[in-house]
Structures are given as structure tokens and as C-alpha cells.
Scaffold this motif. Structure first.
Motif, PDB file in Angstrom:
ATOM      1  N   ASP A   1       0.830  -1.208   0.000  1.00 27.88           N
ATOM      2  CA  ASP A   1       0.000   0.000   0.000  1.00 27.88           C
ATOM      3  C   ASP A   1       0.865   1.258   0.000  1.00 27.88           C
ATOM      4  N   LEU A   2       1.945   1.208   0.778  1.00 30.13           N
ATOM      5  CA  LEU A   2       2.840   2.361   0.836  1.00 30.13           C
ATOM      6  C   LEU A   2       3.557   2.566  -0.491  1.00 30.13           C
ATOM      7  N   LYS A   3       3.870   1.472  -1.170  1.00 31.75           N
ATOM      8  CA  LYS A   3       4.545   1.565  -2.464  1.00 31.75           C
ATOM      9  C   LYS A   3       3.586   2.048  -3.556  1.00 31.75           C
ATOM     10  N   LEU A   4       2.343   1.561  -3.523  1.00 35.72           N
ATOM     11  CA  LEU A   4       1.367   1.916  -4.551  1.00 35.72           C
ATOM     12  C   LEU A   4       0.873   3.346  -4.415  1.00 35.72           C
ATOM     13  N   ASP A   5       0.628   3.772  -3.190  1.00 35.75           N
ATOM     14  CA  ASP A   5       0.087   5.113  -2.937  1.00 35.75           C
ATOM     15  C   ASP A   5       0.766   5.712  -1.711  1.00 35.75           C
ATOM     16  N   PRO A   6       2.018   6.186  -1.863  1.00 35.86           N
ATOM     17  CA  PRO A   6       2.762   6.686  -0.703  1.00 35.86           C
ATOM     18  C   PRO A   6       2.040   7.787   0.064  1.00 35.86           C
ATOM     19  N   VAL A   7       1.521   8.779  -0.646  1.00 33.67           N
ATOM     20  CA  VAL A   7       0.873   9.902   0.034  1.00 33.67           C
ATOM     21  C   VAL A   7      -0.368   9.427   0.778  1.00 33.67           C
ATOM     22  N   GLY A   8      -1.180   8.593   0.134  1.00 28.15           N
ATOM     23  CA  GLY A   8      -2.392   8.091   0.762  1.00 28.15           C
ATOM     24  C   GLY A   8      -2.102   7.280   2.015  1.00 28.15           C
ATOM     25  N   GLN A   9      -1.071   6.428   1.970  1.00 27.11           N
ATOM     26  CA  GLN A   9      -0.742   5.614   3.138  1.00 27.11           C
ATOM     27  C   GLN A   9      -0.138   6.462   4.250  1.00 27.11           C
ATOM     28  N   ILE A  10       0.647   7.454   3.892  1.00 32.11           N
ATOM     29  CA  ILE A  10       1.197   8.351   4.914  1.00 32.11           C
ATOM     30  C   ILE A  10       0.074   9.139   5.586  1.00 32.11           C
ATOM     31  N   GLN A  11      -0.944   9.512   4.815  1.00 31.37           N
ATOM     32  CA  GLN A  11      -2.095  10.192   5.404  1.00 31.37           C
ATOM     33  C   GLN A  11      -2.835   9.281   6.383  1.00 31.37           C
ATOM     34  N   LYS A  12      -2.928   7.982   6.071  1.00 31.22           N
ATOM     35  CA  LYS A  12      -3.563   7.042   6.996  1.00 31.22           C
ATOM     36  C   LYS A  12      -2.762   6.945   8.299  1.00 31.22           C
ATOM     37  N   LEU A  13      -1.439   6.896   8.175  1.00 22.28           N
ATOM     38  CA  LEU A  13      -0.595   6.857   9.369  1.00 22.28           C
ATOM     39  C   LEU A  13      -0.734   8.145  10.174  1.00 22.28           C
ATOM     40  N   ASP A  14      -0.806   9.256   9.482  1.00 22.83           N
ATOM     41  CA  ASP A  14      -0.990  10.557  10.137  1.00 22.83           C
ATOM     42  C   ASP A  14      -2.301  10.590  10.916  1.00 22.83           C
ATOM     43  N   LYS A  15      -3.352  10.068  10.315  1.00 18.63           N
ATOM     44  CA  LYS A  15      -4.656  10.023  10.984  1.00 18.63           C
ATOM     45  C   LYS A  15      -4.610   9.108  12.205  1.00 18.63           C
ATOM     46  N   PHE A  16      -3.954   7.950  12.070  1.00 20.38           N
ATOM     47  CA  PHE A  16      -3.836   7.010  13.186  1.00 20.38           C
ATOM     48  C   PHE A  16      -3.101   7.651  14.366  1.00 20.38           C
ATOM     49  N   LEU A  17      -2.071   8.408  14.070  1.00 19.14           N
ATOM     50  CA  LEU A  17      -1.288   9.057  15.127  1.00 19.14           C
ATOM     51  C   LEU A  17      -2.003  10.272  15.709  1.00 19.14           C
ATOM     52  N   GLY A  18      -3.052  10.739  15.028  1.00 16.32           N
ATOM     53  CA  GLY A  18      -3.797  11.894  15.518  1.00 16.32           C
ATOM     54  C   GLY A  18      -3.040  13.200  15.388  1.00 16.32           C
ATOM     55  N   LEU A  19      -2.143  13.284  14.398  1.00  9.55           N
ATOM     56  CA  LEU A  19      -1.306  14.475  14.252  1.00  9.55           C
ATOM     57  C   LEU A  19      -1.916  15.531  13.335  1.00  9.55           C
ATOM     58  N   ASN A  20      -2.692  15.091  12.352  1.00 11.56           N
ATOM     59  CA  ASN A  20      -3.365  16.004  11.420  1.00 11.56           C
ATOM     60  C   ASN A  20      -2.381  16.982  10.764  1.00 11.56           C
ATOM     61  N   ARG A  21      -1.324  16.416  10.173  1.00 16.70           N
ATOM     62  CA  ARG A  21      -0.292  17.247   9.557  1.00 16.70           C
ATOM     63  C   ARG A  21      -0.710  17.836   8.213  1.00 16.70           C
ATOM     64  N   GLY A  22      -1.708  17.253   7.574  1.00 15.89           N
ATOM     65  CA  GLY A  22      -2.175  17.793   6.303  1.00 15.89           C
ATOM     66  C   GLY A  22      -1.496  17.153   5.109  1.00 15.89           C
ATOM     67  N   ARG A  23      -2.146  17.237   3.963  1.00 10.81           N
ATOM     68  CA  ARG A  23      -1.666  16.564   2.761  1.00 10.81           C
ATOM     69  C   ARG A  23      -0.328  17.122   2.275  1.00 10.81           C
ATOM     70  N   GLU A  24      -0.116  18.423   2.405  1.00 11.93           N
ATOM     71  CA  GLU A  24       1.108  19.025   1.877  1.00 11.93           C
ATOM     72  C   GLU A  24       2.349  18.406   2.521  1.00 11.93           C
ATOM     73  N   LEU A  25       2.355  18.266   3.847  1.00 18.03           N
ATOM     74  CA  LEU A  25       3.503  17.664   4.504  1.00 18.03           C
ATOM     75  C   LEU A  25       3.615  16.188   4.129  1.00 18.03           C
ATOM     76  N   CYS A  26       2.501  15.493   4.013  1.00 22.25           N
ATOM     77  CA  CYS A  26       2.530  14.085   3.614  1.00 22.25           C
ATOM     78  C   CYS A  26       3.160  13.930   2.232  1.00 22.25           C
ATOM     79  N   GLU A  27       2.885  14.857   1.336  1.00 21.22           N
ATOM     80  CA  GLU A  27       3.491  14.826   0.000  1.00 21.22           C
ATOM     81  C   GLU A  27       4.993  15.070   0.080  1.00 21.22           C
ATOM     82  N   ARG A  28       5.415  15.992   0.942  1.00 22.13           N
ATOM     83  CA  ARG A  28       6.843  16.270   1.095  1.00 22.13           C
ATOM     84  C   ARG A  28       7.573  15.079   1.714  1.00 22.13           C
ATOM     85  N   ILE A  29       6.918  14.420   2.658  1.00 20.41           N
ATOM     86  CA  ILE A  29       7.512  13.231   3.272  1.00 20.41           C
ATOM     87  C   ILE A  29       7.623  12.110   2.248  1.00 20.41           C
TER      88      ILE A  29
END
Length: 278
Positions: free
Chosen positions: A176-204
Motif C-alpha cells: 500500500d505504501l509503495k502503490l500510494d505513498p501519500v495516501g498511506q502516509i495520510q492514513k498513518l498521520d490520521k492514526f497518530l492523531g497528528l493532522n499534519r495535512g496533505r502538503e507535509l505528507c506529500e513532502r515526506i
């Protein structure tokens, strides 16, 4: 060298070297003199409620996820190091007491094993496995390698996660991380409750592309250490496997190949011929 260091041979005469943790076999790294005590110490380690524990079988994306999770927590795409593998029953006891978040990593077993083989075959010294792929495959099918039998490891996690209503966890599949890196990072962000936003997820996601991460990590590793760890022409620690398929013929694996489900091992499918890649 660990005091409880073991050296065995597989059925083909290849050397197998382990640090003896009792019911778990570690790589023979000199990080601990007594790995049995190391296992006990891990169980009693002091945790903080905001700690994140990343776990999974070797070669399921540890370092990739570790960098991503650190960047999410820091709010910045900068790199760090260090990760470690854990069985469910070796998790620190305070994981439940303090509701620590657990990120459990999964990956297709074919790719996991081929990645592990290339890692071991390229190593020099104690961590090296010198046999060909088909012999390593038989070892993995019969007994497993570092951190034990893959089937036992994954089935135990699958059963425990189904039964454990207290563990605060997310399953993060490598695919999942390989197929859709930004989408999977957003799921991890949501799980952690950090709400960093899509822009940072794209940069990561951009920072943690294979080529970018390899360049940073290669620069952090002293050349003298590289020469000590790896055989000549070995791909070193970070290896991209899509370009190097390992062809496995039916003469090597007569009716014994399997395919694991994404989130655990719900079934095994027998096949006479498969192509494997990292």
C-alpha cells in the motif's frame, strides 16, 4: 560477539549464525552480550504514552516506515535512524498499560524472503548466508532464519490482533505504501492523531522515495563500515528490487510456493512456478 552466539549448518552445509535470545534468534550483532537478558529487558522497558512502536518481520519496510513516522511527528521531512523487530509476545508490557500506538508492518512473503536473501547473501562475515536462493528458500520453509519461522511469526500476530481488544494498532502493508505513498502516509498521520495535512505528507513521500532515502543513508554510512559489512559488488543495505527478479523454477520449488494475504496469512496458494522480486 554476543555471549550466546550460535553457529549451525543447514541441510546443505551452509553456515547459519544467530544470537541466542532463547525463544527468538537474533542477527549475530555485538549490540548485547546476553540476548536472553536483552529480551527480558525489552519487556520491562519504560515507555511514554506518546511513544510509537513499529514492528514486523525483517524486510517489511522498517526503515522506510521509521523515517516516515519520525517525519510526521517532527512535522518536517528530515531523516533519523534506528528500528528493531519484535514478536507480539516480546512487546514491552507498558504497550498496553500506556496505550502506546503500534504500527504493524506486513509484506508479501515472496518479496520479503527474496529481500532478506539478497541482504544476507551480500553480507560479509558473520551475517552472510553463502548458499544459493533455492537452498535459502528451503531453510525458510523448514525452520526460518533470524526472528524465527515466518509462518509462526505472521500467524501469531494475526491471531493476537484478532483477539486483542486493548492494543492500539494499525496494519501498514508495504504494498500500500509503495502503490500510494501519500495516501498511506495520510492514513498513518490520521492514526497518530497528528493532522499534519496533505502538503507535509506529500513532502515526506518525496523525501522517502527510494533514490532520495538511499542517497541520504549512503552519505551517513562511513565507507570503511561499508567495506566491512558488504561483499564486493553487493547492493549494500538499501537495494531496490524491482529491477532484479529472481526466477524460481519448478525444479527448485516443486509445488511448495505460496502467496500470503495482505493483512496476515489467511490462506496459502500452492504454485509450481513463480517469479520473485523485492
Amino acid at each position: 560477539m554476543p555471549a550466546a552466539y550460535l553457529e549451525l549448518k543447514d541441510n546443505f552445509g551452509n553456515d547459519l549464525r544467530f544470537a541466542n535470545g532463547g525463544d527468538i534468534w537474533y542477527p549475530p550483532f555485538p549490540f548485547a552480550q546476553d540476548y536472553r537478558q536483552h529480551v527480558k529487558d525489552i519487556r520491562q522497558v519504560e515507555l511514554r504514552p506518546d511513544d510509537i512502536l513499529v514492528t514486523g518481520f525483517p524486510k517489511t519496510g522498517f526503515h522506510w516506515h521509521h523515517e516516515i513516522l519520525h517525519m510526521l511527528r517532527a512535522g518536517s521531512p528530515e531523516f533519523v535512524t534506528k528500528a528493531e523487530n519484535r514478536d507480539y509476545h516480546h512487546l514491552p508490557l507498558q504497550v498496553w498499560e500506556k496505550k502506546v500506538k503500534v504500527v504493524y508492518l506486513t509484506r508479501n512473503p515472496k518479496d520479503t524472503w527474496v529481500s532478506l536473501y539478497n541482504h544476507l547473501h551480500g553480507h560479509s562475515g558473520l551475517c552472510n548466508y553463502d548458499g544459493p536462493w533455492n537452498q535459502f528458500f528451503e531453510v525458510m520453509m523448514d525452520m526460518g532464519f533470524w526472528y524465527g519461522d515466518w509462518f509462526d511469526y505472521v500467524l501469531d500476530w494475526e491471531a493476537k490482533l484478532s483477539a486483542d481488544k486493548e492494543l492500539n494498532y494499525i496494519i501498514s502493508p508495504f504494498e500500500d505504501l509503495k502503490l500510494d505513498p501519500v495516501g498511506q502516509i495520510q492514513k498513518l498521520d490520521k492514526f497518530l492523531g497528528l493532522n499534519r495535512g496533505r502538503e507535509l505528507c506529500e513532502r515526506i513521500a518525496e523525501a522517502c522515495k527510494f533514490s532520495n532515502m538511499k542517497a541520504v543513508k549512503d552519505a551517513q554510512t562511513p565507507s570503511e563500515m561499508e567495506r566491512k559489512l558488504w561483499n564486493d559488488n553487493a547492493p549494500d543495505f538499501y537495494r531496490k528490487g524491482d529491477k532484479a527478479l529472481v526466477q524460481v523454477s519448478s525444479s527448485h520449488l516443486p509445488g511448495r510456493m505460496f502467496v500470503g494475504a495482505k493483512e496476515g496469512v489467511d490462506k496459502f496458494v500452492v504454485s509450481d512456478d513463480c517469479s520473485l522480486s523485492l
